[in-house]
Scaffold this motif. Structure first.
Motif, mmCIF file in Angstrom:
data_model
loop_
_atom_site.group_PDB
_atom_site.id
_atom_site.type_symbol
_atom_site.label_atom_id
_atom_site.label_comp_id
_atom_site.label_asym_id
_atom_site.label_seq_id
_atom_site.Cartn_x
_atom_site.Cartn_y
_atom_site.Cartn_z
ATOM 1 N N GLU A 241 11.942 104.685 108.588
ATOM 2 C CA GLU A 241 13.545 104.669 108.768
ATOM 3 C C GLU A 241 14.108 103.505 108.079
ATOM 4 O O GLU A 241 13.489 102.356 108.055
ATOM 5 C CB GLU A 241 13.786 104.794 110.164
ATOM 6 N N THR B 21 20.597 104.141 112.163
ATOM 7 C CA THR B 21 19.249 104.335 111.386
ATOM 8 C C THR B 21 19.242 105.739 110.881
ATOM 9 O O THR B 21 19.610 106.773 111.577
ATOM 10 C CB THR B 21 18.277 103.974 112.687
ATOM 11 N N SER C 246 17.005 108.319 107.880
ATOM 12 C CA SER C 246 15.594 108.607 106.879
ATOM 13 C C SER C 246 16.153 109.962 106.432
ATOM 14 O O SER C 246 17.303 110.528 106.247
ATOM 15 C CB SER C 246 14.677 108.794 107.778
ATOM 16 N N SER C 247 15.156 110.665 105.678
ATOM 17 C CA SER C 247 15.309 111.775 104.787
ATOM 18 C C SER C 247 15.628 113.057 105.885
ATOM 19 O O SER C 247 16.312 114.079 105.599
ATOM 20 C CB SER C 247 13.879 112.329 103.949
ATOM 21 N N ALA D 203 11.515 101.431 103.517
ATOM 22 C CA ALA D 203 12.102 101.755 105.145
ATOM 23 C C ALA D 203 12.360 100.256 105.402
ATOM 24 O O ALA D 203 11.721 98.950 104.805
ATOM 25 C CB ALA D 203 11.090 102.330 106.013
ATOM 26 N N GLY E 187 18.991 105.718 101.289
ATOM 27 C CA GLY E 187 17.719 105.665 102.543
ATOM 28 C C GLY E 187 17.784 107.093 102.838
ATOM 29 O O GLY E 187 16.684 107.648 103.528
ATOM 30 N N ILE F 185 14.247 108.414 101.843
ATOM 31 C CA ILE F 185 12.998 107.461 102.431
ATOM 32 C C ILE F 185 12.275 108.569 103.238
ATOM 33 O O ILE F 185 12.728 109.038 104.215
ATOM 34 C CB ILE F 185 13.400 106.563 103.226
ATOM 35 N N GLU F 186 10.740 108.741 102.920
ATOM 36 C CA GLU F 186 10.198 109.960 103.747
ATOM 37 C C GLU F 186 9.277 109.202 104.743
ATOM 38 O O GLU F 186 8.658 109.945 105.620
ATOM 39 C CB GLU F 186 9.510 110.970 102.901
ATOM 40 N N ASP F 187 8.699 107.869 104.335
ATOM 41 C CA ASP F 187 7.755 107.465 105.397
ATOM 42 C C ASP F 187 8.240 106.372 106.133
ATOM 43 O O ASP F 187 7.636 105.136 106.201
ATOM 44 C CB ASP F 187 6.414 106.853 104.279
#
Ligand code: S3P
Length: 427
Positions: free
Chosen positions: A183, A214, A216-217, A156, A176, A179-181
């Motif tokens: 942003e 921004t 994430s997952s 992130a 991106g 990405i789980e943990d």
């Protein structure tokens, strides 16, 4: 390698529809392959480039079938792709190689991607460098394909685009999304085309240096239905031809997203009659019909910030510029040198082949002397948009012209010559 003989026309009249937009089609097929379960894609592009993306996705486990003109995809779900036994071949398609680089950077296996002779000459470090910054393991053979992508842990954080490329931004977005943990924030100082974020529902916000997104997952794509509007970049050649030759042309169901109609807006600034009709907004962006009529054109200034939004349309716009009053100038467009061919050299040489006078700059050209010959032999350089632009010009010369390696139009529009025949009048 076919040489196409092109006869002069007196005017065009009629109505056209186009296969799905190429950029949107690549994304629809990638998102549907990533999603868990069944998706349907209607009016997908029939271009060779999109076929390359489909072939690569099948090699890593997506189930993609065509039934009654509709694409049906059984997607693999989060990190569900599987290692390919063969090297992935992106063919001539920069979008395939670059977008898949981002997707593959997030998978738990090693992949090698390559492409045809032209793609192997195009810069790929523009995509591996930012991917490496977020933790990917992607290596090249001296800045070019083949690219080897290994399993890695993506990080992130925040990253700023260094090249004005929607493909590079999209590669970062596709990585991106895994990405789980935390942003990933991507800052885009160039405000490049935004199909990827728009189709995924990722908000684009103002940033002191441009725009930022921004993700994430939580934005990972879901299965669904995509109805793809017609390809505006393919339509541009016919729009320009109508403006110059007349009479009129209606184009139905065209992609009209704000970041894709910049070239139409420039033509309108030049005096073009282009009427927008029946607009609607769907999952793939804004679409609608347009009506185009012969117009007297005057060349206008094209601003640096407009260049990333018209980069694919510059070959077609050049033909409009040739028939418009005043000089036609393109600057700040060095990106043209790293397309399917060096499009600055290709445009300058072809304009020279028909007797126009043009000065070449490192980042563009100035077209000032516009007395053209009655007939010309044009060189496509194997580049679809160069072939289409100069085929249009050939129809406007008193005795027509010839274009070599004309089959390269299949890269984006396999129907190009039939469509040209369909609307051309020779009375
Ligand atoms: C594309 C982005 C543009 C464009 C290309 C398609 C896309 O390339 O020229 O034809 O689908 O993202 P760049 O991102 O290299 O400018």
């Amino acid at each position: 390698m076919s040489i196409k003989n092109i006869s002069p026309i007196t005017r065009v009249k009629g109505e056209l529809t186009f296969g799905g937009d190429k950029s949107v089609s690549h994304r629809a097929v990638i998102f549907a392959s990533m999603a868990e379960g069944g998706s349907v894609i209607k009016n997908i592009s029939t271009s060779e480039d999109v076929k390359s993306t489909i072939k690569c996705l099948k090699s890593i486990g997506a189930k993609i079938d065509q039934k009654d003109g509709v694409i049906v995809i059984k997607g693999v779900g989060f990190k569900g792709f599987t290692k390919s036994e063969e090297v992935l071949d992106a063919g001539n398609s920069g979008t395939t190689a670059r977008l898949l680089a981002g997707l593959l950077a997030a998978q738990d296996f090693e992949t090698v991607i390559t492409g045809d002779e032209s793609l192997q000459k195009r810069p790929m470090d523009r995509v591996t460098a930012p991917l490496k910054k977020i933790g990917a393991k992607a290596t090249l053979d001296k800045k070019h394909l083949p690219m080897t992508i290994k399993k890695s842990k993506l990080k992130a954080g925040e990253i700023t685009l260094e090249v004005a490329s929607a493909q590079v931004k999209s590669a970062l977005i596709l990585a991106g999304l895994h990405i789980e943990d935390g942003e990933l924030t991507i800052i885009d100082p160039f405000e490049t085309r935004n199909h990827t974020e728009e189709m995924l529902g990722i908000e684009r916000v103002d940033h002191p240096s441009g725009k930022s997104i921004t993700l994430s997952s939580k934005f990972y794509p879901q299965a669904g239905e995509y109805l793809i509007p017609g390809d505006i970049s393919s339509a541009m050649f016919f729009i320009v031809l109508t403006l110059i030759a007349g009479d009129s042309l209606r184009i139905k169901n065209l992609l009209l997203s704000p970041e894709r109609i910049k070239a139409l807006e420039i033509l309108q600034r030049m005096g073009a009659t282009i009427i927008f009709d029946r607009e609607e907004t769907g999952k793939c962006g804004k679409s609608g019909d347009i009506f185009v009529k012969r117009s007297d054109l005057i060349n206008v200034e094209i601003f640096p910030e407009e260049i990333p939004l018209i980069i694919d349309e510059i070959p077609a716009l050049t033909i409009a510029g040739l028939f418009a009053e005043g000089g036609f100038m393109i600057r700040n467009a060095a990106e043209l040198r790293v397309k399917e061919t060096d499009r600055i050299t290709a445009i300058v040489k072809n304009l020279g082949f028909c007797g126009a006078e043009v000065v070449e700059y490192e980042d563009g050209f100035l077209l000032y002397g516009k007395d053209v010959d009655d007939f010309a032999l044009f060189e496509s350089f194997g580049d679809h948009r160069i072939a289409m632009a100069f085929s249009i010009l050939a129809t406007l010369l008193n005795k027509g012209g010839k274009v070599n390696q004309a089959e390269c139009v299949n890269i984006s529009n396999p129907n190009f010559y039939e469509q040209l025949e369909q609307i051309s009048k020779k009375d």
